[in-house]
Structures are given as C-alpha cells and as structure tokens.
Design a protein around this motif. Sequence first.
Motif, PDB file in Angstrom:
ATOM      1  N   SER A  82       0.819  -1.214   0.000  1.00  0.00           N
ATOM      2  CA  SER A  82       0.000   0.000   0.000  1.00  0.00           C
ATOM      3  C   SER A  82       0.853   1.265   0.000  1.00  0.00           C
ATOM      4  O   SER A  82       0.357   2.333  -0.292  1.00  0.00           O
ATOM      5  CB  SER A  82      -0.932   0.009   1.213  1.00  0.00           C
ATOM      6  N   THR A 118      -0.602   9.977  -5.369  1.00  0.00           N
ATOM      7  CA  THR A 118      -1.699   9.013  -5.235  1.00  0.00           C
ATOM      8  C   THR A 118      -2.526   8.888  -6.504  1.00  0.00           C
ATOM      9  O   THR A 118      -3.199   7.882  -6.694  1.00  0.00           O
ATOM     10  CB  THR A 118      -2.653   9.425  -4.095  1.00  0.00           C
ATOM     11  N   ALA A 142      -8.732   7.751  -1.881  1.00  0.00           N
ATOM     12  CA  ALA A 142      -7.327   7.525  -1.506  1.00  0.00           C
ATOM     13  C   ALA A 142      -7.199   6.835  -0.150  1.00  0.00           C
ATOM     14  O   ALA A 142      -6.103   6.709   0.383  1.00  0.00           O
ATOM     15  CB  ALA A 142      -6.570   8.847  -1.491  1.00  0.00           C
ATOM     16  N   GLN A 145      -4.572   4.243   0.468  1.00  0.00           N
ATOM     17  CA  GLN A 145      -3.175   4.674   0.355  1.00  0.00           C
ATOM     18  C   GLN A 145      -2.734   5.474   1.583  1.00  0.00           C
ATOM     19  O   GLN A 145      -1.867   6.334   1.491  1.00  0.00           O
ATOM     20  CB  GLN A 145      -2.996   5.517  -0.911  1.00  0.00           C
ATOM     21  N   LEU A 148       1.070   5.667   2.376  1.00  0.00           N
ATOM     22  CA  LEU A 148       1.762   6.562   1.451  1.00  0.00           C
ATOM     23  C   LEU A 148       1.473   8.020   1.796  1.00  0.00           C
ATOM     24  O   LEU A 148       2.384   8.844   1.861  1.00  0.00           O
ATOM     25  CB  LEU A 148       1.332   6.265   0.005  1.00  0.00           C
TER      26      LEU A 148
END
Length: 178
Positions: A82, A118, A142, A145, A148
């Motif tokens: 991820s 993203t 998102a 994610q 991240l």
Amino acid sequence: MAETSKLLRVLPEVFQVAADTSPPMQALLAVAEDMHAPVRQVLDVIHTVPDPRRAPASLVPFLSRWVDLDWLTLPGPESSRSGSIPVARQRDLIAAAAQLSARRGTVDGLTRFLHLATGVPGFDVESVPGAFHIKVLIPAAAADQLELVSRIVKGVKPAHVTDELMVRPAGGTGGPGE
C-alpha cells in the motif's frame, strides 16, 4: 561495405583508401563495427535518460535520487504494497520535482504532492488556528493509500508542525461546515 562504415569515416585517409581494395581491412572494419554496435545503441538513446517521461523504468529510481525523491520512491523497511508508488506516478513526481521543491512546506505544495503521488485529486489541508498543527483531509478514493499519504505528509510538512490525517466519507467533501 567500406563505403557504408560509420567507423571508416573517422579513420585517417590511408585506411579509407585501403578499405576499398583490402579484404583484411574490410574484415577488420566489420569486426570493429560489430564491437561498437552495443555502445552505439546506448548512445543513440542517451538523451532519454534524464527525461522522466521517456527514461527506461529501471532508471526511474536513479532519477528519483537526482531530485531528492528517493526517500519516497525507494522501498524502506516499513514499506508495504500500500505504500508503493507506481512507476507512472514516480515519473510525474520527478517531472514536477522543481515546482514541488519550490512549494515545499506550503499547503499548495503538500496538496499537489499528494495528488501526484496518489493519482487522486481532492486533498485539502487545514491549519489549526493558534497551533502548529495541520489537518489533512483525504478523499475517500485515496483511503487505501493511507501509509503513502502519511509518509508524504511527514516528509513534506515543516518539521515543527504536527499533523492529523482524516479520511472524508465517500460522496462528501468533508470540509469545514459539513
């Protein structure tokens, strides 16, 4: 063969004249051309290396290091599926690195960075009045994610600022007044 040799054009005239009638010289030129072929292939495309859009995918991590994005794009000990960034998005980040660097530490810079990394638009950053604290509003698209996003926020925000991540509900803007 001697007339079409690229190598022959850079040799002294005595070799150029001899190549017309000398089979050993023609054979030597053919071998030399074959030996130089791999180098010529690389040199024919060397102009694509610093271009993040055209560079081979294997060079993208190298380009990331050039523009100080390797902290984000290279796998780290805490990296997982991820937290990885697809090569296409890495290319976008590298291409925009100068602009992102100029805006580092700003709300605009952080939202642009998050969008590029993203691939999801709609990030918002709110400053908490009277505190060195920001609230990052993450679009529902998102939500998968988060690792991240967290790495980016920690890496781009000013060091003295604390942060809070909040995923917006699907379909809503999640902004103030909602």
